[in-house]
Design an enzyme around this catalytic site. Structure first.
Site, short mmCIF file in Angstrom:
data_model
loop_
_atom_site.label_atom_id
_atom_site.label_comp_id
_atom_site.label_asym_id
_atom_site.label_seq_id
_atom_site.Cartn_x
_atom_site.Cartn_y
_atom_site.Cartn_z
N HIS A 182 1.01 -1.27 0.02
CA HIS A 182 -0.06 0.16 0.09
C HIS A 182 0.91 1.16 -0.10
O HIS A 182 1.43 1.81 1.00
CB HIS A 182 -0.97 0.07 1.27
CG HIS A 182 -2.05 1.14 1.14
ND1 HIS A 182 -3.25 0.75 1.21
CD2 HIS A 182 -1.72 2.62 1.27
CE1 HIS A 182 -3.99 1.98 1.05
NE2 HIS A 182 -2.94 3.10 1.16
N HIS A 185 1.63 5.32 -1.51
CA HIS A 185 1.19 6.54 -2.42
C HIS A 185 2.57 7.04 -2.84
O HIS A 185 3.31 7.61 -1.93
CB HIS A 185 0.52 7.34 -1.73
CG HIS A 185 -0.95 7.06 -1.04
ND1 HIS A 185 -1.97 7.21 -1.84
CD2 HIS A 185 -0.99 6.29 0.06
CE1 HIS A 185 -3.09 6.84 -1.11
NE2 HIS A 185 -2.57 6.19 -0.08
N LYS A 187 -9.06 -0.35 -6.27
CA LYS A 187 -9.22 0.16 -4.97
C LYS A 187 -10.57 0.95 -4.88
O LYS A 187 -11.05 1.78 -5.53
CB LYS A 187 -7.96 1.26 -4.95
CG LYS A 187 -8.25 2.04 -3.55
CD LYS A 187 -7.48 1.10 -2.26
CE LYS A 187 -7.77 1.92 -0.97
NZ LYS A 187 -6.95 2.93 -0.76
N HIS A 237 -10.51 1.17 1.39
CA HIS A 237 -10.48 2.20 2.36
C HIS A 237 -11.65 1.88 3.16
O HIS A 237 -12.59 2.38 2.86
CB HIS A 237 -10.16 3.24 1.82
CG HIS A 237 -10.24 4.43 2.91
ND1 HIS A 237 -8.90 5.25 2.96
CD2 HIS A 237 -11.00 5.13 3.92
CE1 HIS A 237 -9.15 6.18 3.93
NE2 HIS A 237 -10.34 5.89 4.64
N HIS A 265 -5.00 -0.55 5.56
CA HIS A 265 -4.36 0.19 6.85
C HIS A 265 -5.44 0.12 7.99
O HIS A 265 -6.07 0.98 8.49
CB HIS A 265 -4.10 1.61 6.31
CG HIS A 265 -5.25 2.29 5.56
ND1 HIS A 265 -6.44 2.14 5.69
CD2 HIS A 265 -5.00 2.91 4.23
CE1 HIS A 265 -7.28 2.88 4.62
NE2 HIS A 265 -6.22 3.33 4.04
N ASP A 310 1.27 2.80 3.53
CA ASP A 310 0.64 3.83 3.37
C ASP A 310 1.46 4.98 3.42
O ASP A 310 0.79 6.06 3.84
CB ASP A 310 -0.68 3.80 4.39
CG ASP A 310 -1.70 4.95 4.03
OD1 ASP A 310 -1.54 5.25 2.79
OD2 ASP A 310 -2.41 5.51 4.88
#
Length: 396
Positions: free
Chosen positions: A45, A47, A131, A169, A207, A281
């Site tokens: 995970h 970004h 996602k 999420h 997460h 994350d």
């Protein structure tokens, strides 16, 4: 397999059953040290953003991780296979010339995603998951799903057919639900019904932050329900947002929770369960976008994540289970081979920079200015570090 070298005090000799001792390397001047050799981890995970920010942060993840699941919440979001392929090319161009890092792309699910797009994604060979962002749940989620069962069911059914995981999420966005309760309510109102309706859909709850999420993941069928866990949710509780004043660099979404929840996640992760695996994350923002009247959510932990995971497992007396969490459980869930490269973690103090400076501004890493006790090295650098330490010991 963890292969460690330890020079323990007598009281520590029984602490880690899997350690191997090598007294020949010890001199009267050398300090006790521990080394862990792990299969190179993956980040499930991550970004990486785009533009200048991508150029700045991608090398930090590529330094330690072999692969990473790349989040698609850009502006505009990555909603098509063609966009995912183009984004992947941008990531590859941002990597150091000698990097073997592999980005595993994802699609951003919307109310308008078609089943045919899932077929295209699977056949592309570069898209590995889809996602789900509930609309308004986090950074750049305004284009997310507004009605999962009413508008996305045909897509979800196609994902079952294509064995394409859904990455979730897991928070509701109802303003009447307390921000600290949104994960539990999402499990009760969305995830439980989803899994009952599509039991063969592979789902990763991303997460996780609560004992409710731990129990939910543990209740599901292994191989079809799993969770990623971040360093911040293993180490920090919600007090970290307010101690010594408001702490914007500890603000992330899902937000940090009570200490009882943190302890439940640590217990789950260090238990050896295959259902939990590494997902940092890591979510960078320029300093001014964090330290302002309406600061962005996200913690940039890529440079320190492995050190922090090792800290958690060491404190739990579970270093023998670290490698499975960082390097085995994720590939097994995704049906991918394990990495063949190795990474070495050495018990050696190092200080985290106060900030990282770039042409566009500064990024503040997690635990900026603090000292950590585990230092990662990969490949040739790991061997060089070992040789330097050997020479130092021999000179002693």
């Amino acid at each position: 397999m963890i292969n460690s070298l330890v020079f323990p005090r007598p009281s520590e000799a029984f602490k880690f059953a899997s350690t191997r001792f090598d007294g020949s390397r010890k001199s009267k001047y050398s300090k006790p040290r521990m080394e862990l050799t792990l299969t190179q981890p993956d980040d499930w995970h991550l970004h990486l953003r785009d533009g200048d920010l991508l150029q700045a942060v991608a090398p930090h993840s590529a330094k330690h991780f072999g692969r990473a699941i790349i989040m698609p919440n850009l502006k505009p979001p990555i909603t098509t296979t063609a966009a995912a392929v183009a984004y992947r090319e941008s990531i590859l161009k941002a990597l150091p010339a000698d990097s073997n890092f592999t980005p595993l792309m994802t699609l951003y699910l919307t109310d308008k995603t078609s089943p045919n797009e899932i077929k295209l994604a699977r056949r592309s060979g570069v898209v590995f998951a889809v996602k789900l962002y509930p609309a308004g749940a986090t950074t750049n989620s305004q284009d997310g799903v507004t009605d999962l069962f009413g508008k996305c069911l045909p897509v979800l059914e196609e994902m079952v057919e294509e064995n394409m995981p859904l990455l979730v999420h897991g928070e509701v966005t109802d303003p009447d639900v307390d921000v600290f309760d949104r994960e539990k309510v999402f499990i009760d109102t969305v995830l439980q019904p989803l899994i009952q309706r599509l039991p063969r859909l592979k789902v990763v709850m991303e997460h996780i932050t609560t004992m409710d999420a731990v129990r939910f993941v543990e209740s599901g069928e292994e191989g079809f329900l799993a969770a990623t866990v971040t360093p911040q949710h293993l180490i920090l509780n919600r007090n970290a947002l307010f101690q010594g004043g408001l702490q914007p660099h500890n603000y992330c979404l899902p937000v940090l929770k009570r200490e009882t929840h943190r302890q439940a996640i640590v217990s789950a992760v260090t238990s050896g369960s295959k259902r939990f695996f590494l997902g940092t994350d890591s979510a960078p923002h320029e300093k001014q976008r964090k330290e302002c009247s309406c600061g962005c959510a996200g913690i940039f932990n890529a440079p320190v994540a492995l050190s922090l995971y090792a800290k958690v497992f060491e404190e739990a007396g579970a270093l023998d289970k670290l490698e499975a969490f960082t390097s085995f459980n994720g590939p097994e869930f995704y049906g991918l081979p394990r990495n063949t490269a190795k990474i070495k973690l050495t018990k050696a103090s190092w200080k985290i920079p106060d900030s990282l400076s770039f042409s566009f501004g500064n990024i503040i890493p997690m635990f900026a200015g603090e000292t950590l006790e585990w230092q990662p090295c990969v490949g040739e650098k790991a061997e060089m570090l070992n040789e330097v330490q050997e020479v130092g010991a021999n000179k002693g």
